[in-house]
Design an enzyme around this catalytic site. Structure first.
Site: not given
Lengths: 106, 571
Positions: B275-277
């Site tokens: 995801g956004s990491t």
């Protein structure tokens, strides 16, 4: 004359033989001691090994944390308790000059 | 004294001659013997007096046999024992030598209460010549059995692997079987050198830090009734793993008592769509290549439609967003567009250099290979921009984040403490300037973006939240989330990276039902850093000092392009 010389040699042989056996038994005893000591050292080392394992077990951080919370009035330090040497007020005399910037707990 | 008269005779002719010959021969023989004896005497003196050959002058004592307990120890970076082998006594009986079985059974069950007298009696009257009574007695039990003085009982010395830290290092250490062969983790990876005995294996982990990480991870997993979780702490300048935890865990002393899924190491073996990491890498790549500038931005007002996919924002702002804002609000649309600006080839090259396309080189046998799109289409490039469509292991992620924030030098993740003082070898993969810009963005997330709950006063935490929908057998399942936070501190000169990832958390009343990375994992990272910062030797600083503000100043351009943006360094 001849008889005396013979007697001297026989006596000498007897004394030297006796001495030799004395030394031999002494060495034998010492070697027994050494073996015993070596065995004791090994046993001691094994004991140390067991104790170090127990030490590690007893120092489990969860256990220390629980014991500390139960018996000690200590709490984890907070950021407010941390200062630097630079943060200390200067003494009136020029007695300062230690390395600045180190973390100092109060 | 009167001289004795010497009898003399005069001989002539042959008699005299033969006597002369005999005398000469005698002389010759005598001379030969004299030479021989002289040689022996000389050699005797040589050997016994002059040379020191043969028996040494001083007898050397037989040295004490160094104690070895089979497999070598495993210790942490400070020398705390994580695994050791102990010689234990195992009790067995020869029932044929037992005189009074009933008495023996009664006495034994008294000192070993876990054994029942009836069972013991049947063993002792079995008529065989060998039955185990109990394996691996403690020294105390051993002693108390000895004191009973029961005939027919004997002890067998056996070796046993002990893990004094219990569950704390379960996945990292793995475990060794009863025959002393490593079956998982470091125990398996270094089986040969451990079996050779000698020096202990020194790992890079720190027991105290591990404890704090494991405790905070367990608290988060418990609070959000999650299926599991993992946590990692890495030294940014060496790649050393300071702590590694994975839940559910197991007790390596009795690994068979745990369910099989507890043996799974999420930190190294599990691969996840992060995801956004992943946006950390998207931004680093785009800025490093020059495809995107910090002053730029993208229109994030409308979702992107590609084929049957639709890319939307979770924390949608529905307007033009500047580059820092895209990061701060974790805009998928912005990240996807940014990835397109860099291009598929550039993305793949950078990801490869960051180590995200090949399995991590960390020294455990359980290393998961990343799942990559094949073929790598434009839609994949876009989804990878916000961390979907590619699955990597948490240890790969933390290694790459460390690379991005430490100035752009990649150090391979390791669980071994380096020997000596030589600095770790790394390879530059990003520009120093890129790293500085990403650090400012990471700080922005904590001061004013999705990761505000990761704030740990004094430690200048920067980081990025990640919330990924878990993909199941039939596409992505809603409500099954993988919530993570990767934190870096202190952000001005990073020393450590912390990753906390919670698998399938369920939102609760405190989080208003949210189970995103910012609500679930960020607070755990905050608590970890607050507790562990001092132990890790990071000095807290005044976050409001002019120096810190100056280092983290960042301009956020507003929608009207080209205009001077407001200065938001004072978050």
């Amino acid at each position: 004359m001849r008889g005396r010389v013979t007697l001297f040699w026989i006596l000498l042989a007897a004394v030297v033989g006796f001495g030799l056996f004395q030394v031999k038994y002494k060495v034998q005893n010492l070697e027994d001691d050494l073996r015993r000591l070596n065995a004791a050292i090994t046993a001691e080392q094994e004991q140390l090994h067991v104790l170090s394992a127990e030490w590690a077990y007893l120092n489990h951080p969860a256990r220390l944390q629980e014991l500390s919370a139960r018996y000690l009035p200590l709490r984890p330090p907070t950021v407010d308790q941390i200062g630097t040497l630079d943060g200390l007020p200067h003494r009136t005399q020029a007695a300062t000059g230690g390395a600045g910037g180190d973390v100092v707990g109060r | 004294m009167t001289p004795k008269p010497i009898a003399t005779a005069h001989l002539d002719g042959t008699a005299k001659l033969s006597l002369e010959v005999g005398r000469n021969r005698l002389l010759l023989g005598g001379a030969l013997f004299a030479v021989a004896f002289a040689a022996i005497a000389f050699r005797l003196a040589d050997v016994s007096v002059i040379k020191t050959a043969g028996e040494p002058g001083v007898a050397a004592a037989a040295p004490a046999r160094a104690f070895t307990a089979g497999r070598a120890d495993i210790v942490d970076r400070n020398g705390v024992i994580l695994a050791t082998s102990l010689n234990t006594a195992s009790l067995y009986a020869n029932p044929r030598h037992v005189l009074d079985a009933r008495e023996a059974a009664r006495k034994l069950s008294r000192v070993l209460p876990e054994l029942r007298a009836a069972v013991l009696l049947s063993k002792l009257t079995s008529g065989r010549s060998f039955v185990w009574i109990k394996r691996h007695l403690t020294p105390r039990q051993h002693n108390s059995v000895l004191r009973q003085g029961i005939p027919g009982l004997y002890f067998q010395r056996e070796e046993r692997r002990i893990y004094p830290q219990g569950r704390l290092f379960s996945h990292l250490l793995g475990f060794a079987g009863t025959d002393g062969i490593g079956l998982a983790g470091v125990e398996k990876k270094f089986n040969d050198s451990l079996r050779a005995g000698a020096k202990p294996l020194v790992l890079s982990v720190d027991t105290r830090i591990q404890h704090i990480l494991a405790q905070e991870l367990a608290a988060a997993v418990g609070e959000f009734r999650a299926a599991g979780g993992t946590g990692l702490v890495m030294d940014t300048d060496t790649g050393e793993i300071i702590a590694m935890a994975s839940l559910p865990d197991f007790d390596p002393n009795v690994p068979h008592r745990s369910p099989a899924k507890a043996l799974f190491n999420r930190a190294t073996l599990g691969v996840y769509e992060m995801g956004s990491t992943f946006k950390i890498f998207t931004f680093a790549m785009a800025l490093d290549s020059g495809a995107v500038r910090m002053s730029g931005g993208f229109d994030a007002s409308k979702p992107i439609r590609v084929a049957r996919f639709r890319i939307t924002d979770y924390h949608g702002k529905n307007r033009w967003l500047s580059v820092p804002e895209i990061f701060m609000y974790s805009s998928n649309i912005g990240a996807a567009k940014m990835s397109l600006a860099l291009g598929t080839r550039g993305q793949r090259d950078y990801l490869g250099r960051l180590g995200l396309l090949t399995p991590a080189s960390v020294e455990v046998p359980e290393v998961g290979a990343p799942l990559l799109p094949s073929p790598w289409r434009e839609i994949n490039t876009m989804t990878i921009g916000y961390g979907h469509g590619i699955a990597v292991s948490p240890v790969q992620l933390i290694e790459a984040v460390a690379t991005v924030v430490n100035g752009g030098i990649r150090y391979r993740a390791t669980v071994l403490k380096p020997l000596g003082d030589q600095p770790a070898k790394g390879r530059r993969v990003l520009k120093r300037r890129t790293s500085r810009e990403i650090r400012k963005l990471l700080r922005l997330v904590v001061t004013g973006g999705t990761g505000r709950q990761a704030h740990a006063p004094g430690y200048l935490v920067g980081g990025k939240t990640g919330t990924a929908d878990k993909s199941g057998a039939r596409g992505y399942r809603n409500k099954a989330l993988l919530s993570s936070f990767v934190g870096v501190f202190p952000i001005t000169a990073p020393r450590y990276v912390v990753l906390v990832m919670i698998d399938e958390p369920r939102g609760n009343k405190r989080t208003f039902g949210y189970a995103t990375g910012g609500w679930v994992a960020a607070p755990a990272v905050s608590r970890f850093i607050t507790r562990a910062g001092l132990l890790l030797g990071v000095a807290p600083v005044d976050e409001e000092s002019a120096q810190v503000r100056r280092a983290l100043r960042i301009r956020i351009p507003t929608a009207a392009r080209g205009r001077r943006g407001q200065n938001i360094a004072s978050f």
